[in-house]
Every structure is written in C-alpha cells, then in structure tokens.
Design a protein around this motif. Structure first.
Motif, mmCIF file in Angstrom:
data_model
loop_
_atom_site.group_PDB
_atom_site.id
_atom_site.type_symbol
_atom_site.label_atom_id
_atom_site.label_comp_id
_atom_site.label_asym_id
_atom_site.label_seq_id
_atom_site.Cartn_x
_atom_site.Cartn_y
_atom_site.Cartn_z
ATOM 1 N N UNK A 130 -7.979 18.435 -4.143
ATOM 2 C CA UNK A 130 -8.118 17.095 -3.559
ATOM 3 C C UNK A 130 -7.584 17.089 -2.132
ATOM 4 N N UNK A 131 -6.434 17.727 -1.925
ATOM 5 C CA UNK A 131 -5.842 17.780 -0.587
ATOM 6 C C UNK A 131 -6.756 18.524 0.387
ATOM 7 N N UNK A 189 -2.595 7.982 -3.154
ATOM 8 C CA UNK A 189 -2.921 9.169 -3.934
ATOM 9 C C UNK A 189 -2.983 10.379 -3.004
ATOM 10 N N UNK A 190 -3.243 11.539 -3.587
ATOM 11 C CA UNK A 190 -3.226 12.765 -2.796
ATOM 12 C C UNK A 190 -4.317 12.783 -1.726
ATOM 13 N N UNK A 226 -8.631 16.976 3.659
ATOM 14 C CA UNK A 226 -8.455 17.557 5.002
ATOM 15 C C UNK A 226 -9.799 17.882 5.635
ATOM 16 N N UNK A 227 -10.694 18.452 4.856
ATOM 17 C CA UNK A 227 -12.014 18.783 5.374
ATOM 18 C C UNK A 227 -12.746 17.541 5.854
ATOM 19 N N UNK A 228 -12.623 16.439 5.117
ATOM 20 C CA UNK A 228 -13.288 15.206 5.516
ATOM 21 C C UNK A 228 -12.739 14.685 6.829
ATOM 22 N N UNK A 229 -11.409 14.793 6.997
ATOM 23 C CA UNK A 229 -10.802 14.366 8.264
ATOM 24 C C UNK A 229 -11.318 15.234 9.413
ATOM 25 N N UNK A 230 -11.395 16.549 9.176
ATOM 26 C CA UNK A 230 -11.900 17.443 10.215
ATOM 27 C C UNK A 230 -13.346 17.114 10.560
ATOM 28 N N UNK A 244 -2.582 23.015 -14.230
ATOM 29 C CA UNK A 244 -3.853 22.310 -14.019
ATOM 30 C C UNK A 244 -3.687 21.189 -12.995
ATOM 31 N N UNK A 245 -2.575 20.477 -13.105
ATOM 32 C CA UNK A 245 -2.286 19.401 -12.150
ATOM 33 C C UNK A 245 -2.208 19.957 -10.735
ATOM 34 N N UNK A 246 -1.515 21.065 -10.565
ATOM 35 C CA UNK A 246 -1.360 21.682 -9.244
ATOM 36 C C UNK A 246 -2.707 22.070 -8.658
ATOM 37 N N UNK A 247 -3.526 22.744 -9.483
ATOM 38 C CA UNK A 247 -4.831 23.186 -8.983
ATOM 39 C C UNK A 247 -5.736 22.007 -8.642
#
Length: 381
Positions: free
Chosen positions: A137-138, A73-74, A142-146, A129-132
């Motif tokens: 989520x992306x 998933x994303x 990314x923040x969690x990885x950082x 809506x899907x894009x937003x």
C-alpha cells in the motif's frame, strides 16, 4: 485447539493494547534513527505509531475495525511521506522496522502468557501478512504521488512552452523558474513544428527531445509537435520537421510563426525530412501569394489542365524546368525522344503565348506550375 489459539491471541492483543504508549515510544525512537525522517514532525510520526499498534492489535483479534480517533491509513501516510521528501525505500524500510519491533513485542507477550508454539506461529503469520500488505500500500501510494508530480510538472512545462511560443513570458520568470524546466535565458534555441505519419506523434516528440543539451520543451498539439530544443533535429522517416533558428528566447514567437509557415508549405509540397525557409526558398512566397498564383495559373496552366494532351505538355515543361532545361535529361525522364520534348515545349509556347527563353516569362511559368501543384491542396483545406 483453534478456539484456544484465537483466545490466546486476543489475550496477547489486549496486553499489547495496554502497552500502547511504550510501543509508540519505541517506534518513534527507531524512526528517528532514519535520517530522512528528520523532515517528518513528531506529531505526524506519533499518529502513525499509534495506528501501527492499533493495526497489530486488530490483526491479532482478526478484525479490521480501528479506533475512531485513528483517521488516517497507510495510503495517506505514504503519500504524505512522499510530499515530505522521504525516499520510498526509507518509507518501506522504516515500516518493516517498526512492524518487526511490534512482532517482537507480540512474541514477548505470547511467551509471558504461556502461548503454545502453534498460537505463536499463527500470530506471527498474521503480522507478516500485515507487513507485506501495507508495505505494498505504501509503495503504491508513493508511486501515485510520483505520477501526479510528473503530470503536474509536465502541465507546467507545457504551459511555459505555450507562453514562450506566444510571447507571454517575462524575462524575470525565466530567471526564477526557467532552471526548473532547463530553459536558460542566455541560450539560443531551435524552434520546431513537425508533423509525423499518422499514429507516430509521440515517436516524433521523443525524436525531437533527444536533440541537444538540456531538457527540451516539446509537446504534441493535435496532429503536430511543437517545441524549442537546443540542437537542430535530424530527419525522421515519414515525418516533416520545420525548423527556425537558432534564436534567443525573445525571438521564439517570431521563429515559431516562421516554422509554422514553413511546415504549411512543406506539407503542401509533400516534403519529408527537416526543412527550413532556405530549403523551401521562394516556394514559401508561392504558397502565400495566392492572388499572384491564381493570376499566373490562369495565364499559363488553366486552359491546358482539362485535357490529356494539355496535361502532357505541362508535365514536359515542369520536368524541363526542374532538370535545368536539359532536353536530353527531360527526354530520359519522360522516356520519349528528344525531338518530342522540343515539339512539346514549342507547342506549349504557342498555346500560352509564352517565351521560355525570356527570363521573366520563365519565372512566371515556373511560379504558375509550382502554384498549380499546391492549388488543389489549398482548396481542400
């Protein structure tokens, strides 16, 4: 009209499903125009592109189920892009680019089947809506990885600090990994051990970290803060900061032991500010030489402490020594007549058999009084 609109969107979704390979190729070409995506393998991007088509089709059909072969998933994709070194702004920008491409394909297919404006607008809104939703989520991934990377870096830094303080770091390790943590083998460092007022541990750590060039190694340890820094720290309100150095890295363990002793002594004397061995002078020896301290305490202090008059004599002698044996200054400090000071000094000498004019005796009395001042704190700990 709503039923017809849903039927049309399902028809468009099926037409887009049939164009999956074409739409995947278009996405891949768009992603390859983003320079940072050069680090991402083709098979990785192909999985993401297939997932994007399946996600759009599912959204138009108004269900969340994806084909079984799409396992990622994303969130996972966003984390992997971070580990691949793709900047977060590129990840979000690329995702919006390929979703815009798929929206264009949707409008193209909707027009081909003669969809009315209402149906096209409904489908477009779903895709926006899907894009937003998945852009968020992306970003979160990314923040969690950082955050995880920062925590991992901090753990590594603290492990290095602990080994430096204990003397368990080989010079070769510093050459290989020291630059990562801004620890330079050729530089000399101040070794710190400090204790703040309750609740100000992290404030003290930040205060120490602000000193000198480079990135310091500083860590809270229980009630204290320990570390090495390139510059001697300044004082902080209601904190005692014991320092030793500056020393080369090979001497850090010895300096840390010294800073620890200095902090212990400073705490017993109720000191605040920046202290080192020289500022505490022989008080370090007073704190360490317990047997000698007890001997002199019994000789010059013990029999006087239990009574009010005895404590009055001890206070007078203590102030007299601290004020350079000035009778005038002592009288002023105690708010008494100078003759009262002289009487008390004489009375003290009579009761203890001491001679404050004798240098050796004077040193012993001073030592006994200094030890008496920290004796209760020693027994309490």
């Amino acid at each position: 009209m709503h039923v017809d609109s849903d039927r049309l969107l399902r028809t468009v979704a099926e037409r887009m499903r049939l164009r999956t390979d074409e739409l995947v190729a278009q996405q891949l070409a768009a992603l390859r125009r983003v320079r940072s995506y050069d680090r991402v393998p083709d098979d990785d991007l192909l999985r993401s592109c297939h997932r994007n088509v399946a996600r759009v089709v599912a959204t138009l059909e108004q269900h969340d189920a994806l084909p079984g072969h799409i396992e990622e998933d994303e969130r996972i994709s966003g984390q992997r892009r971070a580990l691949q070194g793709v900047p977060s702004e590129d990840v979000v920008g690329a995702y919006r680019t390929v979703l815009a491409l798929l929206r264009d394909a949707f409008i193209e297919e909707a027009t081909a089947v003669g969809a009315d404006a209402t149906s096209v607008l409904a489908g477009t809104r779903r895709l926006w809506d899907l894009t937003d939703r998945y852009s968020d989520v992306l970003v979160t991934a990314r923040q969690q990885v950082d955050i995880d990377a920062a925590r991992r870096d901090e753990r590594n830094r603290m492990a290095l600090l602990q080994r430096l303080l204990a003397g368990g770091v080989e010079p070769a390790e510093l050459v290989e990994g020291g630059a990562v943590h801004a620890v330079l083998p050729e530089r000399e460092y101040w070794v710190i051990r400090g204790r703040p007022r309750p609740g100000a541990l992290h404030q003290l750590a930040r205060h120490i970290e602000a000193r000198g060039p480079g990135r310091p190694l500083v860590a809270p340890t229980d009630e204290d803060v320990a570390g090495i820094v390139a510059g001697r720290p300044g004082p902080l309100d209601d904190a005692v900061i014991a320092v030793a150095g500056p020393v080369p890295l090979a001497d850090v363990p010895r300096a840390f032991a010294e800073a620890t002793r200095v902090l212990t002594v400073a705490l017993r004397y109720g000191r605040v500010g920046v202290v080192d061995r020289s500022s505490l002078s022989v008080r370090v020896a007073v704190e360490q030489q317990i047997d000698l301290g007890e001997l002199l305490y019994r000789r010059y202090v013990a029999e006087l402490e239990p009574t009010r008059s005895g404590r009055e004599l001890l206070a007078t002698v203590r102030d007299h020594l601290h004020l350079r044996r000035s009778v005038k200054a002592t009288a002023k400090a105690l708010s008494v007549h100078e003759n009262t000071v002289r009487y008390r000094l004489e009375r003290y000498q009579q009761l203890t058999g001491s001679d404050l004019a004798d240098t050796d005796t004077l040193v012993e009395v001073w030592w006994a009084l200094e030890y008496a001042g920290i004796r209760d704190t020693r027994s309490a700990t």
